[in-house]
Design a protein around this motif. Structure first.
Motif, PDB file in Angstrom:
ATOM      1  N   GLY A 136     -23.450  -3.243 -68.071  1.00  0.00           N
ATOM      2  CA  GLY A 136     -22.364  -2.650 -68.841  1.00  0.00           C
ATOM      3  C   GLY A 136     -21.341  -1.968 -67.946  1.00  0.00           C
ATOM      4  O   GLY A 136     -21.564  -1.771 -66.741  1.00  0.00           O
ATOM      5  N   ALA A 137     -20.251  -1.621 -68.558  1.00  0.00           N
ATOM      6  CA  ALA A 137     -19.216  -0.923 -67.788  1.00  0.00           C
ATOM      7  C   ALA A 137     -19.733   0.452 -67.365  1.00  0.00           C
ATOM      8  O   ALA A 137     -20.509   1.073 -68.076  1.00  0.00           O
ATOM      9  CB  ALA A 137     -17.962  -0.766 -68.648  1.00  0.00           C
ATOM     10  N   PRO A 138     -19.356   0.917 -66.169  1.00  0.00           N
ATOM     11  CA  PRO A 138     -19.827   2.248 -65.714  1.00  0.00           C
ATOM     12  C   PRO A 138     -19.431   3.335 -66.709  1.00  0.00           C
ATOM     13  O   PRO A 138     -18.325   3.341 -67.230  1.00  0.00           O
ATOM     14  CB  PRO A 138     -19.098   2.440 -64.375  1.00  0.00           C
ATOM     15  N   GLY A 139     -20.381   4.244 -66.972  1.00  0.00           N
ATOM     16  CA  GLY A 139     -20.076   5.368 -67.846  1.00  0.00           C
ATOM     17  C   GLY A 139     -19.204   6.403 -67.154  1.00  0.00           C
ATOM     18  O   GLY A 139     -19.004   6.363 -65.931  1.00  0.00           O
ATOM     19  N   ALA A 140     -18.690   7.298 -67.958  1.00  0.00           N
ATOM     20  CA  ALA A 140     -17.863   8.373 -67.380  1.00  0.00           C
ATOM     21  C   ALA A 140     -18.740   9.266 -66.500  1.00  0.00           C
ATOM     22  O   ALA A 140     -19.915   9.467 -66.785  1.00  0.00           O
ATOM     23  CB  ALA A 140     -17.223   9.195 -68.499  1.00  0.00           C
ATOM     24  N   GLY A 142     -20.785  12.231 -65.055  1.00  0.00           N
ATOM     25  CA  GLY A 142     -21.380  13.400 -65.699  1.00  0.00           C
ATOM     26  C   GLY A 142     -20.851  14.687 -65.071  1.00  0.00           C
ATOM     27  O   GLY A 142     -20.227  14.687 -64.013  1.00  0.00           O
TER      28      GLY A 142
END
Length: 395
Positions: A136-140, A142
């Protein structure tokens, strides 16, 4: 009342052929069944029992066991069960009988209308893991976590290159002028070839002793003051950066020098290890000759002074004239992290004693810093040739 009902029943069937014998009654038959009290037989009529509404049926007071009625509201026969005190519908299915033999399979009927969806069954066992899906696309990012604890102090790095010489400090409280910057050391010349030794000349006559000159002013470059005494000649030599001074003194009573590395960061006086000396005087006055030298490691800080005093252990008192002696600082070497500040203290003081009574003395020291936060002072003769601490007692 039963007799009235019976007479009425006979009146209702005057011509059907009624026969009563063997304590049973037959209607429509002359041979009632022996097991029946009343045997009603007909090919075109039936028995009509009382017809009541549900309210009327349930309003009967203390109904008899097996009382039979037809409920017109529910369209069904009911009999009363006094054991359970409840009306029982004959329209309800009775208990299941034993399973009959398997009949011949009939022809498949047409599919009926699909029934309502039943409740979901229990989850089956987990199937094998399917192939991994695409990433999946990288998350924001943290939120930043809390700062970790400080790590342990790393090993001291190698001494950095000497920095430029700092400006000359102000004149100390003793009035001695400040030490000027040391000039650069010139290159060492090439060692010349040693010449042949000449023959010894004739020893000349001993000259007369000259007039003793005045005592010179201590050199501003004095540092690392050291005392050396020869018991065979009675000569005391005092050596510092300005040279060596020798003088004949009365043979001393005792001496001691500390040889181990020691350190202190205390602003109050504490013992200097290796300087305890016990002696037995012959006179009422002895002279204590003491010296100590070492260095401090500081970071952007300058110490006020290193104090050295003579302490009389026997009398539990500080020897007069030996307390809170100021410090001489010189040869500052500035590196990347530390400043090495050398210090030295020397003193000569008389001490009143009782002849032929042993006396024990020692050196105490302290270090005081200008900002009030103490750091260590060192006296390390075992590893630093410019560090030393000694006591000489003479009479």
């Amino acid at each position: 009342m039963k007799k009235v009902y019976f007479v009425l029943l006979l009146a209702l069937f005057p011509f059907t052929g009624l026969l009563a014998q063997n304590n049973n009654v037959g209607i429509g038959t002359t041979t009632p069944n022996a097991t029946a009290v009343l045997d009603v037989t007909s090919t075109n009529k039936g028995v009509l029992v009382p017809r009541l509404t549900t309210a009327q049926r349930t309003a009967i007071t203390n109904p008899a066991q097996s009382l039979l009625v037809y409920d017109t509201d529910l369209g069904c026969f009911y009999y009363y069960n006094s054991i359970t005190s409840a009306w029982v519908s004959l329209c309800q299915a009775g208990p299941a009988g034993p399973t009959g033999a398997q009949g011949i399979t009939g022809a498949a009927g047409t599919n009926g209308v699909a029934g309502a969806t039943g409740p979901s069954g229990a989850d089956g066992a987990a199937g094998a893991a399917g192939p991994a899906g695409a990433a999946g696309a990288p998350g924001a990012p943290g939120a930043a976590g809390p700062a970790g604890a400080n790590g342990a102090q790393g090993a001291a790095g190698a001494p950095g290159a000497n920095g430029a010489t700092g400006p000359t400090g102000p004149i100390g409280p003793g009035g001695t002028g400040s030490l000027g910057p040391t000039g650069p050391t010139g290159a060492t010349g090439v060692q010349g070839v040693a010449g042949a030794s000449g023959t010894n000349g004739v020893t000349g006559p001993t000259g007369t002793n000259g007039v003793t000159g005045p005592t010179g002013v201590p050199s501003a470059n004095s540092y690392n003051t050291a005392f050396t005494y020869s018991a065979s000649t009675g000569v005391l030599s005092i050596t510092d950066g300005g040279g060596t001074l020798t003088t004949n003194i009365t043979p001393m009573r005792a001496s001691v020098c500390g040889t181990t590395n020691i350190t202190t960061s205390s602003a109050t006086y504490s013992a200097m290890a290796g300087t305890t000396l016990t002696f037995t005087p012959n006179k009422s006055t002895v002279y204590i000759h003491a010296s100590a030298a070492g260095y401090c490691l500081v970071t952007n800080r300058v110490p006020n002074y290193v104090g050295v005093r003579v302490y009389n252990i026997t009398a539990a008192a500080v020897v007069t004239g030996g307390a809170s002696l100021g410090m001489s600082m010189y040869d500052d070497v500035i590196g990347d992290q530390y400043t090495t500040t050398s210090w030295n203290v020397s003193l000569v003081t008389p001490m009143t004693v009782t002849p032929n009574v042993p006396v024990t003395i020692r050196l105490d020291w302290q270090v005081t810093w200008a900002d009030g936060n103490n750091a260590a002072a060192y006296c390390n003769p075992a590893s630093d040739p410019e560090s030393q601490r000694c006591i000489i007692v003479s009479e």
